[in-house]
Design a protein around this motif. Sequence first.
Motif, PDB file in Angstrom:
ATOM      1  N   GLY A 346       0.806  -1.216   0.000  1.00 28.76           N
ATOM      2  CA  GLY A 346       0.000   0.000   0.000  1.00 28.76           C
ATOM      3  C   GLY A 346       0.832   1.256   0.000  1.00 28.76           C
ATOM      4  O   GLY A 346       0.421   2.299   0.518  1.00 28.76           O
ATOM      5  N   SER A 347       2.007   1.189  -0.618  1.00 25.43           N
ATOM      6  CA  SER A 347       2.974   2.285  -0.556  1.00 25.43           C
ATOM      7  C   SER A 347       2.857   3.280  -1.703  1.00 25.43           C
ATOM      8  O   SER A 347       3.645   4.225  -1.781  1.00 25.43           O
ATOM      9  CB  SER A 347       4.397   1.724  -0.518  1.00 25.43           C
ATOM     10  OG  SER A 347       4.623   0.859  -1.616  1.00 25.43           O
ATOM     11  N   GLY A 348       1.892   3.076  -2.592  1.00 26.91           N
ATOM     12  CA  GLY A 348       1.792   4.004  -3.704  1.00 26.91           C
ATOM     13  C   GLY A 348       0.680   3.655  -4.668  1.00 26.91           C
ATOM     14  O   GLY A 348      -0.231   2.881  -4.356  1.00 26.91           O
ATOM     15  N   ILE A 349       0.780   4.213  -5.869  1.00 30.41           N
ATOM     16  CA  ILE A 349      -0.205   4.036  -6.937  1.00 30.41           C
ATOM     17  C   ILE A 349       0.502   3.462  -8.155  1.00 30.41           C
ATOM     18  O   ILE A 349       1.589   3.914  -8.521  1.00 30.41           O
ATOM     19  CB  ILE A 349      -0.865   5.380  -7.287  1.00 30.41           C
ATOM     20  CG1 ILE A 349      -1.691   5.896  -6.099  1.00 30.41           C
ATOM     21  CG2 ILE A 349      -1.750   5.248  -8.530  1.00 30.41           C
ATOM     22  CD1 ILE A 349      -2.254   7.285  -6.322  1.00 30.41           C
ATOM     23  N   CYS A 350      -0.127   2.490  -8.802  1.00 31.46           N
ATOM     24  CA  CYS A 350       0.427   1.881 -10.008  1.00 31.46           C
ATOM     25  C   CYS A 350      -0.465   2.207 -11.201  1.00 31.46           C
ATOM     26  O   CYS A 350      -1.693   2.112 -11.107  1.00 31.46           O
ATOM     27  CB  CYS A 350       0.524   0.367  -9.851  1.00 31.46           C
ATOM     28  SG  CYS A 350       1.562  -0.182  -8.484  1.00 31.46           S
ATOM     29  N   ILE A 351       0.159   2.584 -12.307  1.00 35.74           N
ATOM     30  CA  ILE A 351      -0.581   2.850 -13.543  1.00 35.74           C
ATOM     31  C   ILE A 351       0.118   2.158 -14.705  1.00 35.74           C
ATOM     32  O   ILE A 351       1.268   1.715 -14.592  1.00 35.74           O
ATOM     33  CB  ILE A 351      -0.706   4.364 -13.831  1.00 35.74           C
ATOM     34  CG1 ILE A 351       0.673   4.985 -14.063  1.00 35.74           C
ATOM     35  CG2 ILE A 351      -1.437   5.070 -12.714  1.00 35.74           C
ATOM     36  CD1 ILE A 351       0.624   6.440 -14.536  1.00 35.74           C
ATOM     37  N   ALA A 352      -0.571   2.067 -15.818  1.00 37.39           N
ATOM     38  CA  ALA A 352      -0.002   1.444 -17.012  1.00 37.39           C
ATOM     39  C   ALA A 352       1.193   2.249 -17.513  1.00 37.39           C
ATOM     40  O   ALA A 352       1.248   3.474 -17.349  1.00 37.39           O
ATOM     41  CB  ALA A 352      -1.065   1.347 -18.104  1.00 37.39           C
ATOM     42  N   PRO A 353       2.160   1.579 -18.135  1.00 38.32           N
ATOM     43  CA  PRO A 353       3.347   2.286 -18.634  1.00 38.32           C
ATOM     44  C   PRO A 353       3.028   3.156 -19.840  1.00 38.32           C
ATOM     45  O   PRO A 353       2.096   2.888 -20.598  1.00 38.32           O
ATOM     46  CB  PRO A 353       4.289   1.139 -19.027  1.00 38.32           C
ATOM     47  CG  PRO A 353       3.375  -0.003 -19.350  1.00 38.32           C
ATOM     48  CD  PRO A 353       2.216   0.134 -18.406  1.00 38.32           C
ATOM     49  N   GLU A 354       3.815   4.227 -19.961  1.00 37.99           N
ATOM     50  CA  GLU A 354       3.753   5.098 -21.136  1.00 37.99           C
ATOM     51  C   GLU A 354       2.344   5.644 -21.360  1.00 37.99           C
ATOM     52  O   GLU A 354       1.816   5.632 -22.477  1.00 37.99           O
ATOM     53  CB  GLU A 354       4.284   4.377 -22.370  1.00 37.99           C
ATOM     54  CG  GLU A 354       5.730   3.891 -22.194  1.00 37.99           C
ATOM     55  CD  GLU A 354       6.346   3.348 -23.470  1.00 37.99           C
ATOM     56  OE1 GLU A 354       6.223   4.022 -24.519  1.00 37.99           O
ATOM     57  OE2 GLU A 354       6.950   2.256 -23.415  1.00 37.99           O
ATOM     58  N   THR A 355       1.734   6.125 -20.278  1.00 40.45           N
ATOM     59  CA  THR A 355       0.400   6.751 -20.349  1.00 40.45           C
ATOM     60  C   THR A 355       0.483   8.129 -19.692  1.00 40.45           C
ATOM     61  O   THR A 355       0.071   8.309 -18.547  1.00 40.45           O
ATOM     62  CB  THR A 355      -0.651   5.885 -19.631  1.00 40.45           C
ATOM     63  OG1 THR A 355      -0.196   5.588 -18.291  1.00 40.45           O
ATOM     64  CG2 THR A 355      -0.892   4.581 -20.365  1.00 40.45           C
ATOM     65  N   PRO A 356       1.032   9.112 -20.400  1.00 38.59           N
ATOM     66  CA  PRO A 356       1.286  10.423 -19.789  1.00 38.59           C
ATOM     67  C   PRO A 356       0.035  11.121 -19.277  1.00 38.59           C
ATOM     68  O   PRO A 356       0.077  11.823 -18.263  1.00 38.59           O
ATOM     69  CB  PRO A 356       1.960  11.221 -20.908  1.00 38.59           C
ATOM     70  CG  PRO A 356       1.656  10.486 -22.165  1.00 38.59           C
ATOM     71  CD  PRO A 356       1.531   9.043 -21.791  1.00 38.59           C
ATOM     72  N   GLY A 357      -1.099  10.927 -19.955  1.00 39.74           N
ATOM     73  CA  GLY A 357      -2.326  11.551 -19.488  1.00 39.74           C
ATOM     74  C   GLY A 357      -2.750  11.017 -18.135  1.00 39.74           C
ATOM     75  O   GLY A 357      -3.134  11.778 -17.234  1.00 39.74           O
ATOM     76  N   LEU A 358      -2.656   9.697 -17.965  1.00 41.95           N
ATOM     77  CA  LEU A 358      -3.004   9.071 -16.694  1.00 41.95           C
ATOM     78  C   LEU A 358      -1.994   9.449 -15.620  1.00 41.95           C
ATOM     79  O   LEU A 358      -2.356   9.652 -14.452  1.00 41.95           O
ATOM     80  CB  LEU A 358      -3.058   7.550 -16.867  1.00 41.95           C
ATOM     81  CG  LEU A 358      -3.561   6.727 -15.675  1.00 41.95           C
ATOM     82  CD1 LEU A 358      -4.940   7.197 -15.239  1.00 41.95           C
ATOM     83  CD2 LEU A 358      -3.563   5.244 -16.029  1.00 41.95           C
TER      84      LEU A 358
END
Length: 416
Positions: A346-358
Motif C-alpha cells: 500500500g505504498s503508492g499508486i500503479c498505472i499502465a506504462p507510457e500513459t502520460p495523461g493518466l
Amino acid sequence: MRILFFTENFPPETNAAATRVYERALYWIKKGHKVTVITSIPNFPLGKVYDGYINRYQKEKLDTIDVVRVKTYIASNKGMIRRIIDFLSFMVMGYLAAKKEERPDIVVSTSPQFFAAVSAWWFSKRNGLPYVFELGDLWPASIVAVGAMRQSFILDLLERLELRMYNDADAVIALTRSFKKNLVARGVKSTKIAVIRNGVDTWRYIPTKRDHDFAKNLKIGSEFVVGYVGTLGMAHALENVIDAAETLKEDKNICFLFAGAGAKYNYLQKETENRGLKNIKFLPKQPKSKMQRVWSLCDVSLVHLKNSDVFSAVIPSKIFEAMSMGLPILFAGPLGETSKIIQRTGSGICIAPETPGLLAEKVVLLQRKPELYQELAERSLASAALFSRETQANHMIAVLEAVVSGNGENVSSIRA
C-alpha cells in the motif's frame, strides 16, 4: 571466508549494483569475512573518469573493503558497440587482476553487466573455485527490450553462453522471483536458485525536511515535487514524463524533477527547453553522501519503465529508498514484480506504462488529496523495514557459506 567479487560498478558510482555490492560487503566484513572487489575505474554513467582517479590498475581500501580497479576501455552509457567493447575490456582485465590476488574461498559476480559475470565464471573454472552468479538483469534480453540491439545470431550465441553460466554456477542468486521463474523455465535447477531482493539501509535514508540549498538552486519553493531519481536511460521511457508535465504546465503548484544522469539526460533537457516547460527541473548526478538531500526535495517518488514484458520482472532499487524516506511511490510500468510490492504494501499508486495523461491525472490526485497522500506516505515508510539491507546481506552470506561447504544445489531452502 575469503570472497572475490566481480562487479563493473562500485562506489563512488551510485547505481543499484554498485550500492548493493558495497553495502552488503560491509555487513560481511563485520561478520569477519574478507571481501576483495574487482571493479573498474569509476566512470558510470557518463563515461568520464571521476575526479581523483586515473584509468589504470590500482588498489584502494574503501571502508574496510579491498578494492582492485582495472584499466578498461571507457564509454558512456549510450551507443551499444562502444559499450560492449567497454564490457569486454573489463572481462579481460578483471580476469587478469584476479590472478594477482590471494586465492579466495569463493568467487561471486553480479549483473548487469553480463561480461563481468563471464570473467568471474571463467576465473572460477580455471582455478577450481566455487562460483555464485548474482542475477540482477536478464541480459541480453534487456538490451533487445530497449531497442539497443535486435535479435540476431550473435545474440543467440550470447543467450546460449548466458544459460551455460547459470547451469555451471554452483548457485544462482536472483534479485526477483520472476528472474528465477525465467531460469527454471529454461532448464536451470530450481533448488540451486535463491531469491534475494534488493533493499535499503534504512538508517541512510530518513524522512527529512526539504533541503533549502538544493531547493533554492533549482528554484523550487513550495511546489509539489514529483521526483524521478536515478539513471535516465533507455529503459525508462521518460519522454512520457515530459508529456505529462506539459499537460500540467499551467498548474503552478506542481513541478517535476529529474535527478541523475544517463543516456537520455541531454535529450530530456533539450526537449524540455524546446517545449518551453518551466515546471521541469534537472539536477545532475550527486554523490551517495548527498542522496538523502536529493530525496528531500521530492513529495512523490516517480518510478517509470518502458512498456515491455522484460521490465515486468525487474524491481528498481529506488522504490526501497523512497519507502525509507516515507515517500508515496507513483509507478508507471508493466504489471509484475514492482507493482506487486507497491500494491501489497500500500505504498503508492500503479498505472499502465507510457500513459502520460493518466500519469498527470494521478499526480494531481496526490497533490489535491492530502488524506490519500498521507496514508500512502505512512504505509511507504512502514514498508521499508521489510526490505532491510542487513537482512539480505545475512541471507546472501548464508548462501555463500552453503556453496563453500558443497551444498549449492539446495540454497533455495535457505532463509534470511
